[in-house]
Scaffold this active site. Structure first.
Site, PDB file in Angstrom:
ATOM      1  N   HIS A  99      33.592 -73.468  40.198  1.00  0.00           N
ATOM      2  CA  HIS A  99      34.819 -72.889  40.732  1.00  0.00           C
ATOM      3  C   HIS A  99      34.892 -72.968  42.256  1.00  0.00           C
ATOM      4  O   HIS A  99      34.753 -71.968  42.944  1.00  0.00           O
ATOM      5  CB  HIS A  99      34.925 -71.442  40.248  1.00  0.00           C
ATOM      6  CG  HIS A  99      36.219 -70.767  40.613  1.00  0.00           C
ATOM      7  ND1 HIS A  99      37.391 -71.464  40.865  1.00  0.00           N
ATOM      8  CD2 HIS A  99      36.528 -69.453  40.758  1.00  0.00           C
ATOM      9  CE1 HIS A  99      38.347 -70.597  41.166  1.00  0.00           C
ATOM     10  NE2 HIS A  99      37.851 -69.385  41.114  1.00  0.00           N
ATOM     11  N   CYS A 128      43.126 -67.898  43.830  1.00  0.00           N
ATOM     12  CA  CYS A 128      42.583 -68.934  42.941  1.00  0.00           C
ATOM     13  C   CYS A 128      43.664 -69.863  42.412  1.00  0.00           C
ATOM     14  O   CYS A 128      43.364 -70.880  41.789  1.00  0.00           O
ATOM     15  CB  CYS A 128      41.827 -68.296  41.786  1.00  0.00           C
ATOM     16  SG  CYS A 128      40.389 -67.369  42.364  1.00  0.00           S
TER      17      CYS A 128
END
Lengths: 402, 480
Positions: free
Chosen positions: A346, A88
């Protein structure tokens, strides 16, 4: 002697797509959407970009390996284009590569682009990744998912500080309610509907103790930044520009998961990356000096614990700060003013750059309904992987010569 | 003196109440009414004949130095592999020495007793000091069949040897006859049984007494000499009738009430159950049945009073939890239940990587750093202790036998699982070291930070496309 990155590199243009379930758009279209906004913002010709970095994480299954997808989508003129991936933190890694490239003097103007097209797999949540954990791990690793691993952090946190799960759950719910309220003011957010604390607490269980509303959106999207050295920015007649104050990555070495010294109540690398970033940026007291935070709220518990690892809240006291509204839009340090991962969404490779994008807008006074009063310094934070094994990035950006 | 040195048993946690099956399926097969008493044992979805044999072997090896085991005889008709030796998997899970002889014995339900006799032969001929005989069975049965209610899942293990014998070998006797009460053709999933009357009258009821008589004649002994006589026969009335025919007052329960018939393992399961309460001097006869009989007999020695008894069958029978019929059907893949797209991904298993790391994966072997004394898993060359970080100082260290404490855990509804929620967590081992593990035989509500767990060898992943069963270790909460 290393001098750090502070005030060496300017951000002169940024772009970000609408995040969400973009059934209408493939990765190429998302990259172009973000890129066109950034080019217009920077006021340059695309041919002036001399190198580019593309961040995608799961998009090996979507755009394929290498940076060819970005080079082709943007028709970049045979320049150096490189794909980076670090869970991430991928988006911030692309940003870091671009920033270091212009700081070194190797290039004048470069592009950092993050893109993820997640919603073509046919099921909810992140793509199944048991095939992407390495051949040895694939022989023994437990049947984990991201929500499951972060759910464990909640139990570890309660055990460490002797807190009741119901009290921590209420603070987690407050975090989600706050982010939904912020996301409702952001036309580019994936989720734009406010929710109540009761709705959050009563949502279906995903991984004990995390319910559906403790989890961020899984989205498609792209974001990008065009950066150059401060001298080049001045030569381009840019005024009041935004510069990078700190850029740090911290990566687990296996200690948390295999050595008996981690308490299971915080994320080691967040603290390490943040401390290095504060030193690089010359920040002595983050609670007083930071104007806003964009942290990796993949799950509500992550945001809660992150406040302590960033040394904004005291150990064991983040619940109090959250319940006092310290991180609300009208609080001392607004956190996730754009909705965060929770509501902006996201798309993994894009998330780090999306965070920088929001702080960039805020610093330029261009954040519309969610504009904060006179922000000076913003922090972004990405946490890739799991609480017990992860990659953390922390970036700090602010006005030049603040 | 040669004979049994140690023994162990394992009955899986789950019990299927036969009444439950009757209530749901007797409309379809009224014969089920005849079998509505008691429970049968059911292997968890991550257990098979190999994992249960490993569990029973661990139980049996609690008194024995594993380095002294020279051979493993594994017996089952439901081995997960036709070609890849199952006894070799068992030997690696138990971290036995490299020089161990591994043998699969299969093809008939009497194979368990045959394996005992073969093991005793090896010791008698001095080709082995100690032999582990391990037998597990997990048979598939069609839904609503009588076999579904007659069969159970379980395992037992014996260690045979010359020293510290708790039950001395008295003799053995074989009888062969190609009697087919049932068969399972190659690549077939289910048994094909013949008419029950034929099986009872011409099979169990005739062949078992005949074999016992042959043993008694061979050794000039009388059945009345035997305190315990063990033979399988899942039909309660026929089991009792045989007792009358052979004129024995010591016929051991067939465990139909709480377990069911565990196939190849069953004579060993009953023997382990008998040994749980056997007294010095007791003579025990064990009969295996299938295409004839295999008979073996022992006499319990005074040494049995001096050993710490294993958990055995008695303890694992007492440890039980009901399983709903629908869940049982899913565990055995008897219903075609929906799976999420998430669960579709099924890459193959790298056999070269598995071979290289076999001690780690099958034996749950990590490292102990000789420089700083830190136990660690997974085993990597550089020490995980930040105050050490030396490389090349590692020796093997087993986590398989280490209990641990739960540091953090969750129940995950998103992870694809046969038995959601998938429960996993971080476990701190007694003596040091920690790792992230799947949990099994576990209820989320009974778990807390600080719960105590033990390690269990389980199926990690079944690759049905390529027929490969992958194993690793999981944490099982200890019963308080």
């Amino acid at each position: 002697m290393a001098t750090g990155i502070k005030d060496k590199v300017a951000i002169i243009g940024m772009g970000c797509t609408k995040f969400g379930e973009r059934w209408d758009a493939d990765a190429n279209a998302l990259m172009v959407e973000a890129f066109n906004e950034a080019i217009a913002d920077a006021g340059i010709d695309p041919k002036e970009i001399q190198a580019a970095w593309l961040a995608t994480c799961f998009d090996e299954v979507n755009v394929g390996k290498s940076a060819l997808s970005a080079a082709i989508a943007l028709r970049l003129p045979n320049i150096a284009v490189t794909r980076v991936e670090n869970f991430c933190a991928s988006g911030t890694e692309a940003f870091r590569a671009a920033v270091y490239a212009v700081a070194s003097g190797a290039y004048d103007i470069v592009l950092a682009l993050g893109c993820e097209k997640l919603k073509d797999i046919g099921y909810g949540g992140l793509p199944e990744f048991s095939q992407a954990i390495g051949i040895l791990n694939s022989l023994w690793f437990p049947n984990i998912t991201a929500p499951g691993c972060f759910a464990m952090l909640a139990g570890g946190y309660c055990a460490k500080y002797g807190l009741k799960m119901e009290d921590v759950k209420r603070a987690m719910a407050h975090i989600s309610v706050k982010s939904h309220a912020n996301g409702a003011l952001n036309p580019k957010a994936h989720l734009q509907r406010p929710v109540t604390e009761e709705q959050v607490l009563q949502s279906p269980m995903i991984a004990y103790p995390l319910g559906l509303f403790d989890c961020c959106g899984v989205s498609d999207g792209a974001a990008c930044a065009i950066v150059c050295s401060v001298d080049v920015a001045k030569a381009l007649k840019k005024k009041d520009f935004v510069t990078v104050k700190a850029l740090q990555i911290s990566v687990s070495n296996g200690e948390e998961m295999a050595f008996s010294n981690w308490d299971g109540a915080h994320v080691v690398n967040t603290e390490k990356a943040a401390m290095r970033a504060y030193q690089e940026a010359g920040i002595k007291n983050p609670r007083e000096e930071l104007s806003l935070l964009e942290v990796h709220d993949c799950f509500s518990i992550t945001e809660l614990v992150t406040m302590e690892d960033l040394h904004v809240s005291e150990r064991g006291k983040a619940v109090n700060d959250v319940m006092d509204g310290f991180f609300d839009s009208n609080g001392k340090i607004p956190c996730q003013i754009d909705g965060g991962l929770k509501c902006f969404g996201h798309p993994i490779g894009a998330s780090g750059l999306r965070m920088v994008y929001e702080i960039y807008l805020q610093l330029h006074g261009r954040a519309d309904k969610r504009q904060l009063k006179d922000p000076r310094l913003g922090l972004t934070h990405n946490l890739g992987g799991f609480p017990m094994m992860n990659v953390v990035s922390v970036a700090i950006v602010g006005r030049y010569k603040q | 003196m040669i004979g049994i040195v140690s023994y162990g048993g394992y009955i899986p946690l789950r019990r299927l109440s036969r009444m439950q099956v009757v209530q749901q399926m007797a409309w379809y097969n009224p014969l089920l009414y005849m079998l509505m008493a008691g429970d049968r044992s059911v292997a968890n979805w991550d257990e098979d004949s190999v994992t249960m044999a490993v569990a029973a072997s661990f139980d049996a090896l609690h008194l024995v130095d594993t380095k002294s085991i020279d051979a493993v005889y594994a017996a089952s008709t439901t081995f997960p592999f036709d070609d890849r030796q199952n006894a070799a998997i068992i030997a690696e899970a138990l971290s036995l020495q490299d020089g161990v002889r591994t043998v699969d014995v299969s093809g008939s339900l009497k194979a368990g007793v045959t394996a005992i006799v073969a093991g005793l032969d090896a010791i008698e001929s001095d080709s082995a000091r100690k032999v582990l005989v391990a037998s597990g069975e997990r048979r598939y049965t069609r839904a609503a069949s009588t076999l579904e209610l007659l069969y159970g899942d379980g395992a037992a293990a014996l260690v045979l040897g010359r020293e510290h014998v708790i039950a001395e070998f008295l003799g053995s006797c074989a009888y062969h006859e190609d009697f087919i009460d049932h068969y399972r053709g190659a690549e077939k999933r289910f048994d094909y049984p013949w008419e029950e009357r034929f099986i009872r009258d011409e099979g169990f009821g005739r062949i078992i007494p005949k074999a016992i008589k042959a043993y008694c004649e061979k050794y000039h002994t009388d059945i009345s000499e035997f305190a315990t006589v063990i033979y399988p026969c899942p039909f309660a009335r026929e089991h009792a009738t045989i007792a009358k025919k052979i004129k024995s007052a010591g016929v051991h329960t067939n465990l139909h009430e709480g377990v069911g018939d565990t196939g190849t393992a069953h004579p060993l399961v009953m023997l382990a159950h008998a040994l749980d309460s056997a007294k010095p001097g007791d003579k025990i006869m064990v009969v295996g049945f299938g295409q004839g009989c295999e008979v073996v007999a022992f006499q319990v020695t005074d040494a049995i009073e001096n050993i710490k008894r294993p958990k055995g069958i008695t303890v694992s029978m007492a440890r039980k939890k009901d399983i709903p019929y629908a869940k049982y059907l899913k565990f055995r893949d008897l219903i075609d239940a929906d799976i999420s797209i998430r669960a579709e991904a099924m890459p193959n298993t790298s056999l070269s990587a598995l071979w290289r790391h076999r001690k780690m994966i099958h034996g749950f072997t990590g490292y102990l750093c000789k420089a700083c004394g830190t136990p660690q898993f997974p085993p990597y060359p550089v020490c995980v202790n930040p105050a050490c970080n030396r490389s090349g100082q590692m020796e093997n260290y087993s986590f398989a036998d280490k209990p641990g404490t739960v540091l953090m855990y969750t129940g995950d509804m998103l992870a694809a699982s046969v038995d959601p929620p998938a429960i996993y967590g971080l476990v701190e081992f007694d003596g040091g070291g920690r790792t992230l593990l799947d949990f099994t035989d576990c209820e989320l509500d009974n778990l807390k930070v600080g719960s105590r767990v033990a390690m269990s060898f389980r199926i990690r992943r079944e690759d049905t496309t390529r027929g490969f069963t992958g194993y690793f270790w999981k944490a099982v909460p200890l019963m308080e």
